[in-house]
Design a protein around this motif. Sequence first.
Motif, PDB file in Angstrom:
ATOM      1  N   TYR A   1      -4.339   5.186  -1.347  1.00  7.89           N
ATOM      2  CA  TYR A   1      -3.818   5.405  -2.704  1.00  7.89           C
ATOM      3  C   TYR A   1      -4.342   6.724  -3.284  1.00  7.89           C
ATOM      4  CZ  TYR A   1      -3.558   4.829  -7.781  1.00  7.89           C
ATOM      5  OH  TYR A   1      -3.346   5.035  -9.118  1.00  7.89           O
TER       6      TYR A   1
ATOM      7  N   VAL B   1      -4.886  -0.053  -9.199  1.00 10.93           N
ATOM      8  CA  VAL B   1      -6.038  -0.639  -8.512  1.00 10.93           C
ATOM      9  C   VAL B   1      -6.249  -2.086  -8.957  1.00 10.93           C
ATOM     10  CG1 VAL B   1      -8.526  -0.450  -8.127  1.00 10.93           C
ATOM     11  CG2 VAL B   1      -7.117   1.612  -8.144  1.00 10.93           C
TER      12      VAL B   1
ATOM     13  N   SER C   1       1.790   6.708  -6.755  1.00 13.62           N
ATOM     14  CA  SER C   1       0.748   7.663  -7.132  1.00 13.62           C
ATOM     15  C   SER C   1       1.209   9.091  -6.864  1.00 13.62           C
ATOM     16  CB  SER C   1      -0.523   7.355  -6.336  1.00 13.62           C
ATOM     17  OG  SER C   1      -1.496   8.341  -6.525  1.00 13.62           O
TER      18      SER C   1
ATOM     19  N   SER D   1     -14.498   2.080 -15.131  1.00 13.37           N
ATOM     20  CA  SER D   1     -13.743   3.062 -14.360  1.00 13.37           C
ATOM     21  C   SER D   1     -12.645   3.711 -15.205  1.00 13.37           C
ATOM     22  CB  SER D   1     -13.128   2.401 -13.129  1.00 13.37           C
ATOM     23  OG  SER D   1     -14.145   1.947 -12.257  1.00 13.37           O
TER      24      SER D   1
ATOM     25  N   MET E   1      -3.963  -4.174  -6.918  1.00 12.64           N
ATOM     26  CA  MET E   1      -4.564  -4.394  -5.601  1.00 12.64           C
ATOM     27  C   MET E   1      -5.662  -5.458  -5.665  1.00 12.64           C
ATOM     28  SD  MET E   1      -5.022  -0.549  -4.104  1.00 12.64           S
ATOM     29  CE  MET E   1      -3.867   0.753  -4.484  1.00 12.64           C
TER      30      MET E   1
ATOM     31  N   VAL F   1      -7.272   1.491  -1.195  1.00  8.29           N
ATOM     32  CA  VAL F   1      -7.665   2.466  -2.213  1.00  8.29           C
ATOM     33  C   VAL F   1      -7.778   3.866  -1.612  1.00  8.29           C
ATOM     34  CG1 VAL F   1      -9.548   3.180  -3.732  1.00  8.29           C
ATOM     35  CG2 VAL F   1      -8.729   0.835  -3.803  1.00  8.29           C
TER      36      VAL F   1
ATOM     37  N   THR G   1       0.830  -1.209   0.000  1.00  2.26           N
ATOM     38  CA  THR G   1       0.000   0.000   0.000  1.00  2.26           C
ATOM     39  C   THR G   1       0.865   1.260   0.000  1.00  2.26           C
ATOM     40  OG1 THR G   1      -1.754  -1.169   1.194  1.00  2.26           O
ATOM     41  CG2 THR G   1      -1.829   1.232   1.223  1.00  2.26           C
TER      42      THR G   1
ATOM     43  N   LEU H   1      -8.472  -4.314   0.067  1.00  2.00           N
ATOM     44  CA  LEU H   1      -8.563  -3.457  -1.114  1.00  2.00           C
ATOM     45  C   LEU H   1      -9.239  -2.139  -0.775  1.00  2.00           C
ATOM     46  CD1 LEU H   1      -8.361  -2.977  -4.190  1.00  2.00           C
ATOM     47  CD2 LEU H   1     -10.530  -4.194  -4.435  1.00  2.00           C
ATOM     48  N   THR H   2     -10.354  -2.201  -0.039  1.00  5.28           N
ATOM     49  CA  THR H   2     -11.105  -0.994   0.311  1.00  5.28           C
ATOM     50  C   THR H   2     -10.243  -0.023   1.107  1.00  5.28           C
ATOM     51  OG1 THR H   2     -13.149  -2.288   0.370  1.00  5.28           O
ATOM     52  CG2 THR H   2     -13.187  -0.141   1.455  1.00  5.28           C
TER      53      THR H   2
END
Length: 397
Positions: free
Chosen positions: A139, A120, A19, A337, A123, A136, A12, A132-133
């Motif tokens: 991120y 993503v 990013s 997305s 992930m 994100v 993460t 994952l939740t």
Amino acid sequence: MEPRTPLWWRATLALSLGSFLIFVNLYAIQPLMPRVGEELALSSLQASWLLSVSTLTLALALLIFGPLSDAIGRRALMLITMALATVCTLMISLAPGYASLLALRALQGFLLGGLPAVAVAWMGDEFTRPALTMAVGLYISGNSLGGISGRVIGGAVGGVWGWRTSFVVVGLLSIVAWLVFYWLLPRQQSFVPQSLNLKRMGGDLKGHLRNRMLLGAYLIGGLNFFIFVNLYSYITFRLSAPPFGLATQWLGLLFLTYLGGTIGSAFSGRLTGRLSQPAVMMAGIVLLMIGTLITLSSSIIFIIMGLCCNAFGFFMCHSMASSWVGRQAVGARASASSLYLMFYYLGASLGGFYLEPFWRMANWPGVVAAALIVLCITLCLAALLRRLERRQLMQQE
């Protein structure tokens, strides 16, 4: 990977750092545009295109790198594109003229699209749903902090040592960040290569574009960013000229108002318990309109307040529109997305062409009037989504 395990934290932090690095490189140019324009004898449109061309090629890269990573793997693609983007940053500091600078910014934008296109998905391959939740959220914070930091660093360094030195500093910072990213990011364990199926990909994209619930959100995200990010570009031209005469380093600090967007996106989640997502989008657009009107003031304090209001409203709407896409997509959510992000960055790249004639005719009041016209359109689109959602709920009952 489960949440909060040592390996989860490593991955993460790596992706959040990646990013951050991407958006530092993308936006470092924005507070420098008046200075670059003055040195190279550019018009305001030519100078603003130095940001727009990068967001345009980044938007196109999102549709290429995502499917490509399904076939060749995600970690290698992120590492290669980030390394080459860093090389471009250092080369930009040596660009002899506008044409070469523009070409390098276009190439840099395309390469910067590698990580956002697949992070993503990486992930999703390696994390459990709860992991994952949580990941994100961290991120996305890297996105906003990278955008703010790139502008502040670019403005601060450029104001003292010149715009070319800004890219040297960002390039050196990127080398260090890339090495840390390489060390932190674990190797893929759950990735399963897939063959590229262009026909299926095209069918998925067509299906998304025919879905009115998705198309409305795509247009809202794209048109809002079309206005929002380019308002910042033109406010730098306004505030660098008399009577304000702000130096480059002070122009960079203007982008700290983006922190209002961090609050806005967090606040929008709380509102969804009381209001529908389209209603929250409408509220965000109204705040964006109010903030834009406040910037007509001749007081720098009120202008900053208006920009904070803009950021709050824009990110409130953006967070709702992006989550709406994930909720309303019928299958192929990843491509849905990606299409949203393509509209989003495509809007950023084209907004300067729309605002430039208004800037030439009436300076900042003209830009504000042009912005309000587009925001009225997105407000109507959000109202249409609200109506369609109500109809959908009635049919389900």
